[in-house]
Design a protein around this motif. Structure first.
Motif, PDB file in Angstrom:
ATOM      1  N   SER A  18       0.713  -1.205  -0.003  1.00 41.16           N
ATOM      2  CA  SER A  18      -0.093  -0.068  -0.081  1.00 41.16           C
ATOM      3  C   SER A  18       1.007   1.264   0.103  1.00 41.16           C
ATOM      4  O   SER A  18       1.973   1.482   0.531  1.00 41.16           O
ATOM      5  CB  SER A  18      -0.983  -0.009   1.215  1.00 41.16           C
ATOM      6  N   ILE A  19       0.581   2.409  -0.858  1.00 36.99           N
ATOM      7  CA  ILE A  19       1.253   3.527  -0.981  1.00 36.99           C
ATOM      8  C   ILE A  19       0.250   4.842  -0.485  1.00 36.99           C
ATOM      9  O   ILE A  19      -0.843   4.603  -0.973  1.00 36.99           O
ATOM     10  CB  ILE A  19       1.679   3.537  -2.267  1.00 36.99           C
ATOM     11  N   LEU A  20       0.937   5.677   0.123  1.00 39.81           N
ATOM     12  CA  LEU A  20       0.513   6.893   0.255  1.00 39.81           C
ATOM     13  C   LEU A  20       1.089   8.003  -0.041  1.00 39.81           C
ATOM     14  O   LEU A  20       2.348   7.797   0.149  1.00 39.81           O
ATOM     15  CB  LEU A  20      -0.071   7.342   1.949  1.00 39.81           C
ATOM     16  N   CYS A  61      -1.626   9.387   7.093  1.00 39.26           N
ATOM     17  CA  CYS A  61      -0.987   8.068   6.917  1.00 39.26           C
ATOM     18  C   CYS A  61      -1.036   6.713   7.511  1.00 39.26           C
ATOM     19  O   CYS A  61      -0.442   5.924   6.969  1.00 39.26           O
ATOM     20  CB  CYS A  61       0.883   8.798   7.250  1.00 39.26           C
ATOM     21  N   VAL A  62      -1.802   6.939   8.666  1.00 38.10           N
ATOM     22  CA  VAL A  62      -1.899   5.760   9.157  1.00 38.10           C
ATOM     23  C   VAL A  62      -2.681   4.694   8.476  1.00 38.10           C
ATOM     24  O   VAL A  62      -3.466   5.005   7.670  1.00 38.10           O
ATOM     25  CB  VAL A  62      -2.865   6.010  10.358  1.00 38.10           C
ATOM     26  N   ASN A  66       3.887   2.050   2.804  1.00 40.78           N
ATOM     27  CA  ASN A  66       4.740   2.914   2.079  1.00 40.78           C
ATOM     28  C   ASN A  66       4.020   4.257   1.880  1.00 40.78           C
ATOM     29  O   ASN A  66       3.312   4.640   1.195  1.00 40.78           O
ATOM     30  CB  ASN A  66       5.270   2.351   0.507  1.00 40.78           C
ATOM     31  N   ILE A  67       4.980   5.193   2.871  1.00 39.18           N
ATOM     32  CA  ILE A  67       4.745   6.642   2.566  1.00 39.18           C
ATOM     33  C   ILE A  67       5.672   7.469   1.783  1.00 39.18           C
ATOM     34  O   ILE A  67       6.858   7.538   2.261  1.00 39.18           O
ATOM     35  CB  ILE A  67       4.348   7.212   4.184  1.00 39.18           C
ATOM     36  N   PHE A  68       5.186   8.306   0.772  1.00 37.82           N
ATOM     37  CA  PHE A  68       6.240   9.118  -0.004  1.00 37.82           C
ATOM     38  C   PHE A  68       5.583  10.458   0.333  1.00 37.82           C
ATOM     39  O   PHE A  68       4.534  10.713  -0.042  1.00 37.82           O
ATOM     40  CB  PHE A  68       5.920   8.732  -1.415  1.00 37.82           C
ATOM     41  N   LEU A  69       6.595  11.289   0.775  1.00 33.74           N
ATOM     42  CA  LEU A  69       6.494  12.806   0.924  1.00 33.74           C
ATOM     43  C   LEU A  69       7.194  13.590  -0.172  1.00 33.74           C
ATOM     44  O   LEU A  69       8.318  13.324  -0.098  1.00 33.74           O
ATOM     45  CB  LEU A  69       7.004  13.115   2.359  1.00 33.74           C
ATOM     46  N   SER A 107       5.752   0.667  11.649  1.00 36.36           N
ATOM     47  CA  SER A 107       6.086  -0.219  10.680  1.00 36.36           C
ATOM     48  C   SER A 107       6.063   0.262   9.075  1.00 36.36           C
ATOM     49  O   SER A 107       6.639  -0.554   8.422  1.00 36.36           O
ATOM     50  CB  SER A 107       5.355  -1.530  10.928  1.00 36.36           C
ATOM     51  N   ALA A 108       5.808   1.449   9.168  1.00 35.42           N
ATOM     52  CA  ALA A 108       5.720   2.005   7.618  1.00 35.42           C
ATOM     53  C   ALA A 108       7.088   2.436   7.205  1.00 35.42           C
ATOM     54  O   ALA A 108       7.922   2.699   7.939  1.00 35.42           O
ATOM     55  CB  ALA A 108       4.553   3.113   7.531  1.00 35.42           C
ATOM     56  N   ASN A 109       7.103   2.261   5.956  1.00 31.07           N
ATOM     57  CA  ASN A 109       8.522   2.696   5.231  1.00 31.07           C
ATOM     58  C   ASN A 109       8.384   4.169   4.851  1.00 31.07           C
ATOM     59  O   ASN A 109       7.129   4.664   4.304  1.00 31.07           O
ATOM     60  CB  ASN A 109       8.889   2.173   4.205  1.00 31.07           C
TER      61      ASN A 109
END
Length: 140
Positions: A18-20, A61-62, A66-69, A107-109
């Motif tokens: 999953s991606i944000l 982001c919760v 995988n979180i991309f800023l 646990s998120a990247n």
């Protein structure tokens, strides 16, 4: 299971792909879903607008793995930058946002995308310094 949490509208932690994508207008053309021009069903996710670093919303982001800023461009426009201390403070704000995301989603990247160069030479100096500080922050 699709990985969608209907109550919160986000993805559950079992969805490892999953991606944000949280970012400024440079990310507006990124679309999630199935079909031509979309990220694809194997990478479920969504884009959340954050035009400036201050607008990064850690709570959004919760549930994403995988979180991309990708923001900072608007903050680095010449009309806002008063000097290097402003850019240092901006990176400090980014660091606090990342720490909050880590607390909420341990646990998120988290991936911080460098600010892309501009056609404006003076702005590029701000961008280079910002990217340098972000690189240093990540290495610490």
């Amino acid at each position: 299971s699709s990985g969608i949490n209907a109550e919160y509208g986000c993805l559950n932690s079992e969805s490892k792909r999953s991606i944000l994508l949280m970012g400024d207008s440079n990310t507006k053309e990124v679309n999630f879903g199935v079909g031509s021009g979309k990220v694809g069903a194997s990478y479920p996710g969504k884009r959340v607008k954050a035009a400036r670093v201050e607008e990064i919303n850690p709570e959004a982001c919760v549930g994403y793995q995988n979180i991309f800023l990708q923001c900072g461009t608007n903050d680095l426009r010449c009309k806002y930058v008063t000097g290097r201390p402003y850019i240092e403070q901006l990176v400090g704000t980014l660091q606090k946002k990342i720490q909050t995301i880590q607390q909420l989603s341990p646990s998120a990247n988290i991936f911080v995308v460098a600010v892309l160069p501009s056609r404006i030479r003076a702005m590029n100096e701000h961008i280079k310094f910002y990217n340098y500080l972000v690189d240093r922050m990540i290495l610490e």
